[in-house]
Design an enzyme around this catalytic site. Sequence first.
Site, mmCIF file in Angstrom:
data_model
loop_
_atom_site.group_PDB
_atom_site.id
_atom_site.type_symbol
_atom_site.label_atom_id
_atom_site.label_comp_id
_atom_site.label_asym_id
_atom_site.label_seq_id
_atom_site.Cartn_x
_atom_site.Cartn_y
_atom_site.Cartn_z
ATOM 1 N N ASP A 84 -26.309 25.378 -26.910
ATOM 2 C CA ASP A 84 -25.332 24.613 -26.139
ATOM 3 C C ASP A 84 -24.696 23.578 -27.061
ATOM 4 O O ASP A 84 -25.358 23.027 -27.942
ATOM 5 C CB ASP A 84 -26.027 23.870 -25.003
ATOM 6 C CG ASP A 84 -26.477 24.777 -23.873
ATOM 7 O OD1 ASP A 84 -26.478 26.008 -24.060
ATOM 8 O OD2 ASP A 84 -26.848 24.246 -22.812
ATOM 9 N N HIS A 141 -31.445 29.244 -30.562
ATOM 10 C CA HIS A 141 -31.887 30.616 -30.343
ATOM 11 C C HIS A 141 -31.235 31.583 -31.335
ATOM 12 O O HIS A 141 -30.308 31.232 -32.054
ATOM 13 C CB HIS A 141 -31.551 31.025 -28.908
ATOM 14 C CG HIS A 141 -32.291 30.234 -27.870
ATOM 15 N ND1 HIS A 141 -33.339 30.742 -27.157
ATOM 16 C CD2 HIS A 141 -32.122 28.950 -27.443
ATOM 17 C CE1 HIS A 141 -33.798 29.821 -26.323
ATOM 18 N NE2 HIS A 141 -33.068 28.720 -26.480
ATOM 19 N N SER A 248 -27.956 17.234 -33.053
ATOM 20 C CA SER A 248 -27.481 17.497 -34.405
ATOM 21 C C SER A 248 -26.498 18.655 -34.414
ATOM 22 O O SER A 248 -25.715 18.822 -33.483
ATOM 23 C CB SER A 248 -28.653 17.753 -35.349
ATOM 24 O OG SER A 248 -28.233 17.611 -36.683
#
Length: 290
Positions: A84, A141, A248
């Site tokens: 995201d 992921h 980050s």
Amino acid sequence: MTLQYLLPKRCLTQLAGRLADYPAGWLTKLIITLFVRYYKVDMQEAMRPELSAYPTFNAFFVRPLRDDARPLDTDPNALVMPADGVISQLGPIDGERIFQAKGHHYTLEALLAGNERLTEIFRDGAFVTTYLAPRDYHRVHMPCNGILREMIYVPGDLYSVNPLTAAAIPNLFARNERVICVFDTDFGPLAQILVGATIVGSIETVWAGAVTPPREGIIKRWRYPDAESEGAVVLLKGQEMGRFKLGSTVINLFAKDRVVLDERWHTLAATRFGQRLATVNIADGGVPQG
């Protein structure tokens, strides 16, 4: 921007990491509550939506999502978004040059800590830089099935990596601390780079745990065997590969002519893990995966 240069970023980051790992009871719950309200975090997406479920701020920050919160694009010819966030920049790599922001480029060689072999692999390829804001889900992921071949820890600065800083500080992502993960995939070589920043207390991977801290100021390199060998690290599309304890940036690198980035993506586009990021480049000799 002046503060970015003057602040004791390493000390602040170490302090923030320790505090975020400390179970402070009612105070921890209050901080989490204020954070959720200020950043408008949607806790209904979390596997555990109740704030009392998190004994530390870091436990809250790396909270897992419900299994159905991020549908995965299951097309075998598609790679998916790893996180995201917001697209900082994306596009072709011009030889070795990667676009950071208006007026700023940095090089593959600098990003990859002078590794000539990896620089050649990704020369003239494609890149995607995704910024994870504080409100975002902070697990990272796999875009596709992959076999881990190499992990490199590169020490560096801890500048903020938000869009304002990226537009102002030259070579930002090649200057900051980072963990470079290189995979063999059906789409060709893939690099997934986790970039550290101010107050990012830890960068972790699922196979090694916390890569940083400690921060020893030296480049470290780990190599991993083929899929059939003992000790191999094989991850499937959509599986978690790492996480940030505070926000980050993730940078993805792809080899030349191996993938086509999806047309929906542009600078400042909001991303969600599991959405289509790219597809195999069949026009240039790629092999359909179905």
